[in-house]
Structures are given as C-alpha cells and as structure tokens.
Write a protein that holds these residues in place. Sequence first.
Motif, PDB file in Angstrom:
ATOM      1  N   GLU A 136       1.909  -2.636  14.171  1.00  0.00           N
ATOM      2  CA  GLU A 136       3.222  -2.515  13.527  1.00  0.00           C
ATOM      3  C   GLU A 136       3.074  -2.706  12.029  1.00  0.00           C
ATOM      4  OE1 GLU A 136       6.330  -1.925  14.888  1.00  0.00           O
ATOM      5  OE2 GLU A 136       5.272  -1.520  16.775  1.00  0.00           O
ATOM      6  N   PRO A 137       3.976  -2.129  11.242  1.00  0.00           N
ATOM      7  CA  PRO A 137       3.959  -2.397   9.799  1.00  0.00           C
ATOM      8  C   PRO A 137       4.180  -3.884   9.524  1.00  0.00           C
ATOM      9  CG  PRO A 137       5.331  -0.493  10.285  1.00  0.00           C
ATOM     10  CD  PRO A 137       4.987  -1.131  11.610  1.00  0.00           C
ATOM     11  N   ALA A 178       3.224  -6.571  -0.481  1.00  0.00           N
ATOM     12  CA  ALA A 178       3.397  -7.285  -1.753  1.00  0.00           C
ATOM     13  C   ALA A 178       4.745  -7.016  -2.414  1.00  0.00           C
ATOM     14  CB  ALA A 178       2.274  -6.902  -2.712  1.00  0.00           C
ATOM     15  N   HIS A 179       5.365  -5.893  -2.108  1.00  0.00           N
ATOM     16  CA  HIS A 179       6.675  -5.584  -2.704  1.00  0.00           C
ATOM     17  C   HIS A 179       7.842  -5.984  -1.797  1.00  0.00           C
ATOM     18  CE1 HIS A 179       4.047  -2.512  -4.789  1.00  0.00           C
ATOM     19  NE2 HIS A 179       4.514  -3.253  -5.771  1.00  0.00           N
ATOM     20  N   GLY A 180       7.527  -6.705  -0.720  1.00  0.00           N
ATOM     21  CA  GLY A 180       8.573  -7.130   0.205  1.00  0.00           C
ATOM     22  C   GLY A 180       9.056  -6.010   1.116  1.00  0.00           C
ATOM     23  N   LYS A 181       8.275  -4.950   1.238  1.00  0.00           N
ATOM     24  CA  LYS A 181       8.646  -3.799   2.070  1.00  0.00           C
ATOM     25  C   LYS A 181       7.588  -3.598   3.141  1.00  0.00           C
ATOM     26  CE  LYS A 181      10.857  -1.419  -1.793  1.00  0.00           C
ATOM     27  NZ  LYS A 181      10.859  -0.185  -2.591  1.00  0.00           N
ATOM     28  N   PRO A 182       7.956  -2.948   4.260  1.00  0.00           N
ATOM     29  CA  PRO A 182       6.971  -2.690   5.317  1.00  0.00           C
ATOM     30  C   PRO A 182       5.843  -1.777   4.837  1.00  0.00           C
ATOM     31  CG  PRO A 182       9.205  -2.347   6.133  1.00  0.00           C
ATOM     32  CD  PRO A 182       9.297  -2.519   4.646  1.00  0.00           C
ATOM     33  N   VAL A 183       4.611  -2.143   5.216  1.00  0.00           N
ATOM     34  CA  VAL A 183       3.430  -1.342   4.889  1.00  0.00           C
ATOM     35  C   VAL A 183       2.541  -1.224   6.124  1.00  0.00           C
ATOM     36  CG1 VAL A 183       3.415  -2.053   2.458  1.00  0.00           C
ATOM     37  CG2 VAL A 183       2.003  -3.291   4.109  1.00  0.00           C
ATOM     38  N   ILE A 184       1.735  -0.184   6.131  1.00  0.00           N
ATOM     39  CA  ILE A 184       0.715  -0.018   7.173  1.00  0.00           C
ATOM     40  C   ILE A 184      -0.468   0.708   6.550  1.00  0.00           C
ATOM     41  CG2 ILE A 184       1.478   2.205   8.128  1.00  0.00           C
ATOM     42  CD1 ILE A 184       1.111   0.440  10.912  1.00  0.00           C
ATOM     43  N   PHE A 185      -1.664   0.391   7.048  1.00  0.00           N
ATOM     44  CA  PHE A 185      -2.883   1.009   6.526  1.00  0.00           C
ATOM     45  C   PHE A 185      -3.429   2.015   7.525  1.00  0.00           C
ATOM     46  CE2 PHE A 185      -2.534  -2.764   3.967  1.00  0.00           C
ATOM     47  CZ  PHE A 185      -3.038  -2.375   2.728  1.00  0.00           C
ATOM     48  N   LEU A 186      -3.918   3.142   7.004  1.00  0.00           N
ATOM     49  CA  LEU A 186      -4.529   4.189   7.818  1.00  0.00           C
ATOM     50  C   LEU A 186      -6.049   4.069   7.710  1.00  0.00           C
ATOM     51  CD1 LEU A 186      -2.288   7.203   6.721  1.00  0.00           C
ATOM     52  CD2 LEU A 186      -1.861   5.505   8.524  1.00  0.00           C
ATOM     53  N   HIS A 187      -6.730   4.287   8.798  1.00  0.00           N
ATOM     54  CA  HIS A 187      -8.180   4.126   8.836  1.00  0.00           C
ATOM     55  C   HIS A 187      -8.861   5.089   7.868  1.00  0.00           C
ATOM     56  CE1 HIS A 187     -12.211   3.554  10.279  1.00  0.00           C
ATOM     57  NE2 HIS A 187     -11.788   2.626  11.124  1.00  0.00           N
ATOM     58  N   PRO A 188      -9.755   4.583   7.030  1.00  0.00           N
ATOM     59  CA  PRO A 188     -10.414   5.459   6.046  1.00  0.00           C
ATOM     60  C   PRO A 188     -11.236   6.583   6.678  1.00  0.00           C
ATOM     61  CG  PRO A 188     -11.305   3.222   5.935  1.00  0.00           C
ATOM     62  CD  PRO A 188     -10.159   3.188   6.890  1.00  0.00           C
ATOM     63  N   LYS A 189     -11.772   6.367   7.863  1.00  0.00           N
ATOM     64  CA  LYS A 189     -12.560   7.427   8.503  1.00  0.00           C
ATOM     65  C   LYS A 189     -11.691   8.614   8.906  1.00  0.00           C
ATOM     66  CE  LYS A 189     -16.420   4.643  10.038  1.00  0.00           C
ATOM     67  NZ  LYS A 189     -17.192   4.132  11.156  1.00  0.00           N
TER      68      LYS A 189
END
Length: 177
Positions: free
Chosen positions: A149-150, A154-165
């Motif tokens: 889940e997101p 740092a900006h107080g908003k939902p974030v998610i990371f995508l796999h670099p591969k």
Amino acid sequence: FSRMLYQCCSLFSGLLTRLQTSAPIIRTLSTPKSDSQSIPSSLWKLGRLNHVAIAVPDLEKAQALYKDVLGARVSEAVALPEHGVYTVFVELGNTKLELLHPLGEKSPISSFLQKNKTGGMHHICIEVDDIKAAVTELKEKKIRVLSEEPKIGAHGKPVIFLHPKDCHGVLVELEQA
C-alpha cells in the motif's frame, strides 16, 4: 473476345470501386497520430516531476553546497522514521532536489551508500492524480511495487515506489498530487 473484355472491364471496375471506397481508410490509418491518441487511456495520469532524490553521506556538507555555494533555498533536515531517512529539500524553479541521509541501521539509504560511497541519484518522484488507480493498473501490467500500500511520504502525501528492474534501472516514486 468481346465477352472476355467485358468480364475483365467489369472485374477491373469492381476492383477500382473497392479501392476508391477503402482509400480514405488507408489514408486515415497512415496519418501520424497525435500524442494524445498514442497514449492509452487510463484512469490515472502522470503529472509533473516532483523531485530527484540524491543520497548523500554527509547531509550537512550537501546542505551547505546547495545553500552557500549554489544559493538555493534549502529546508531543514526532517526525520522520516517510517522510511528510514532524513530528508532535506532544495527548492529549484521548476522542481526540487531531495537530499537523503540514513536514519537508523536498517535504512535503505545505508545500503545504497555502501555501494556508492560518495552518494548519487537514488530515485525520481513523479506526481500522479490517483495513486490507488495507478498502483492497481501498474500491478496488472506486471510492474512491481515495493510495498503493498502507499505510505505517507515527506510531503505528507501517499507515495509508492516502483521496482527499478521494471523501470529500466530507475527507482521511481509515485506521489499523490
């Protein structure tokens, strides 16, 4: 002979009629598409580049470089324990730089800095207008996300990371706009 000529003319006439009828279709298909036509429709849209994140081994030196040498507006360091980092934002005219420094032993930035002793680009962050729709669609397209889940970034908003591969070697962060 005249009968054969008549059949050939009829056949040619029918063929010509079909070609004339389908000609506009051929022209339509060969016309270059505009950018908006070539992008598949989606329930979410990419927005602007929010920031480029740089892992730094010495946060104070990095802050001083951007503030004192380059004259940028630089924020104070903020601890984000959930992400295992200290963050500092460097304001630029059209985007930001995010300076990242490890917070705690299990920080993902610690392992990055072990491989890159002098630091370097860690990830890019792009805004999206609907992060939940983006995550759902990207998972369907076999793009791996690094958390289920997101999380709040740092900006107080939902974030998610995508796999670099799955993103041509780049760690991509999506942030709710």
